[in-house]
Structure formats: C-alpha cells, structure tokens
Design a protein around this motif. Structure first.
Motif, PDB file in Angstrom:
ATOM      1  N   ASP A   1      57.199 -28.285  72.601  1.00 52.97           N
ATOM      2  CA  ASP A   1      57.641 -27.060  73.264  1.00 52.97           C
ATOM      3  C   ASP A   1      58.769 -26.469  72.425  1.00 52.97           C
ATOM      4  O   ASP A   1      59.915 -26.921  72.502  1.00 52.97           O
ATOM      5  CB  ASP A   1      58.129 -27.361  74.685  1.00 52.97           C
ATOM      6  N   VAL A   2      58.450 -25.446  71.622  1.00 58.11           N
ATOM      7  CA  VAL A   2      59.412 -24.930  70.651  1.00 58.11           C
ATOM      8  C   VAL A   2      60.600 -24.224  71.304  1.00 58.11           C
ATOM      9  O   VAL A   2      61.581 -23.903  70.634  1.00 58.11           O
ATOM     10  CB  VAL A   2      58.738 -23.963  69.658  1.00 58.11           C
ATOM     11  N   SER A   3      60.555 -24.007  72.615  1.00 58.45           N
ATOM     12  CA  SER A   3      61.684 -23.377  73.289  1.00 58.45           C
ATOM     13  C   SER A   3      62.841 -24.352  73.511  1.00 58.45           C
ATOM     14  O   SER A   3      63.953 -23.942  73.853  1.00 58.45           O
ATOM     15  CB  SER A   3      61.246 -22.793  74.641  1.00 58.45           C
ATOM     16  N   ILE A   4      62.585 -25.636  73.315  1.00 55.78           N
ATOM     17  CA  ILE A   4      63.626 -26.653  73.521  1.00 55.78           C
ATOM     18  C   ILE A   4      64.570 -26.673  72.325  1.00 55.78           C
ATOM     19  O   ILE A   4      64.150 -26.902  71.192  1.00 55.78           O
ATOM     20  CB  ILE A   4      62.993 -28.043  73.722  1.00 55.78           C
ATOM     21  N   ASP A   5      65.847 -26.404  72.582  1.00 49.25           N
ATOM     22  CA  ASP A   5      66.851 -26.372  71.515  1.00 49.25           C
ATOM     23  C   ASP A   5      67.444 -27.771  71.356  1.00 49.25           C
ATOM     24  O   ASP A   5      68.514 -28.082  71.873  1.00 49.25           O
ATOM     25  CB  ASP A   5      67.943 -25.357  71.844  1.00 49.25           C
ATOM     26  N   TRP A   6      66.756 -28.613  70.622  1.00 47.30           N
ATOM     27  CA  TRP A   6      67.136 -30.020  70.447  1.00 47.30           C
ATOM     28  C   TRP A   6      68.376 -30.202  69.578  1.00 47.30           C
ATOM     29  O   TRP A   6      69.049 -31.228  69.656  1.00 47.30           O
ATOM     30  CB  TRP A   6      65.974 -30.793  69.828  1.00 47.30           C
TER      31      TRP A   6
ATOM     32  N   ASN B   1      71.330 -28.653  72.503  1.00 46.58           N
ATOM     33  CA  ASN B   1      71.299 -29.227  73.855  1.00 46.58           C
ATOM     34  C   ASN B   1      72.492 -28.749  74.691  1.00 46.58           C
ATOM     35  O   ASN B   1      73.252 -29.539  75.267  1.00 46.58           O
ATOM     36  CB  ASN B   1      71.277 -30.759  73.782  1.00 46.58           C
TER      37      ASN B   1
ATOM     38  N   HIS C   1      60.737 -30.868  71.010  1.00 45.94           N
ATOM     39  CA  HIS C   1      60.672 -29.539  70.412  1.00 45.94           C
ATOM     40  C   HIS C   1      59.309 -29.283  69.770  1.00 45.94           C
ATOM     41  O   HIS C   1      58.786 -28.163  69.826  1.00 45.94           O
ATOM     42  CB  HIS C   1      61.782 -29.395  69.370  1.00 45.94           C
TER      43      HIS C   1
END
Length: 202
Positions: A184-189, A192, A181
């Motif tokens: 790449d801040v678009s990744i919803d860690w 998920n 994240h």
C-alpha cells in the motif's frame, strides 16, 4: 568506548514494529548523528521488513531509501535493529550482522540492537546492544542501560510509556514498514508520523 543515547522516538518505533508483527522476524535501521568523537545520539528508527530471511532486493532498496531519508534530515544511518518471532531469542542473526556491517562502512560507530521480547512485555529496557568484534558482532560487555553502561535512554520512563502505547493505545497497528508500503504505497514508512509520541518526564 563510544557512548550511545537512545531517543524516545527511536525506541518507541522499533518496539511498535516488534509488537505489530509478534510472529515474524522484523528489522529496521536507526537514524542519528555523532555528537562528538565518542558519543552517538540514536534519534529515530525506520522499520524495514517483516518478511525476510536473507539479503533480499527489498532489504537493499529499503536501506538505500532510508539512507536518503536520513540525509534529508541531516542525519546518518547509525545502527540496525531486529526482533525475533521468539520473545526469548536475543541472538543477532547472520543476516543482521551483514546488514550492520554494511551500515558500518559509512558510519564506523554503528551499533546493532536485538529486541528482548520478555523485557519489552515487562516494561523494562528491552534492547540488547551488539558491537563489532573482529569479523563478527558480540553483545556489549556490560549490562546495557545500567548506571555504568555506555548505553542510556533519553528518558528512563520510555520503556513503561512504550508498553502503555502498545497495550492501551494499540499504537503499533498504525506503524508501517517498507513491506507494508510495497503493498500500500500510501503508507509513509519513513516518517510514521502517527506514531510520534512526546518524550515522557524522567
């Protein structure tokens, strides 16, 4: 002694995290709740880091964000997990002990798990539980997930199903952790959602 039930989704996510970064040490936290005074349901997992060797600012920030996420779901951070870059290493490292101890301050029944890479690859229950013992953390005294153990899986089919998700569906490539994240801040860690899986029949 407290009993722990590991839900399918929690097991899947932490196993996917270990599988995505097999040459790195990974860690994360477990979300859940107490169902009674001596029982804990481990419902979900939030993957934190795959670049870590110490209690870094990233670790602390990720842990705080995971706690806030748990609260929005009506849950608590109830545990910690890690996997080593060596499949045969099932030792809870000192950093892991410190993180687990920090979690225990707000949830006394905290458990820590170390992923056994050999058992994961064999489709067997692959979690080695550690519990606090004085000033340190020790492996649970009984064989985990045996009939007499205080640790059980929501579905006994979870380990084989998880192995199938890794080997045949490559689902681990869709999982993101807090390190991902930060790149790449678009990744919803925290959620998920692409890694959700139906609970297999027992």
């Amino acid at each position: 002694m407290t009993s722990y039930t590991i839900y399918h989704q929690a097991y899947v996510k932490l196993a996917l995290h270990a599988a995505k970064y097999p040459h790195s040490r990974v860690n994360g936290v477990l979300l859940g709740k107490s169902t009674m005074s001596d029982a804990v349901d481990v419902i979900d997992a939030v993957p934190l880091l795959h670049h870590w060797t110490s209690l870094s600012p990233s670790m602390e920030i990720g842990l705080d964000l995971a706690r806030n996420h748990a609260q929005t779901l009506g849950l608590s951070v109830v545990g910690y997990y890690q996997a080593s870059e060596r499949v045969d290493d099932t030792t809870l490292v000192p950093v892991g002990e410190r993180v687990a101890e920090a979690v225990r301050k707000s949830f006394p029944q905290t458990v820590a798990f170390v992923v056994d890479g050999v058992k994961l690859a064999a489709g067997e229950p692959a979690l080695i539980p550690y519990l606090p013992s004085g000033t340190s953390w020790r492996p649970a005294p009984l064989s985990a997930f045996s009939p007499s153990s205080n640790f059980k899986l929501q579905s006994t089919a979870t380990p084989t199903r998880t192995l199938d998700l890794i080997r045949n569906s490559n689902l681990h490539y869709k999982l993101g952790d807090f390190d991902d994240h930060l790149e790449d801040v678009s990744i919803d860690w925290l959620k998920n959602v692409e890694c959700k899986d139906d609970v297999p029949a027992v």
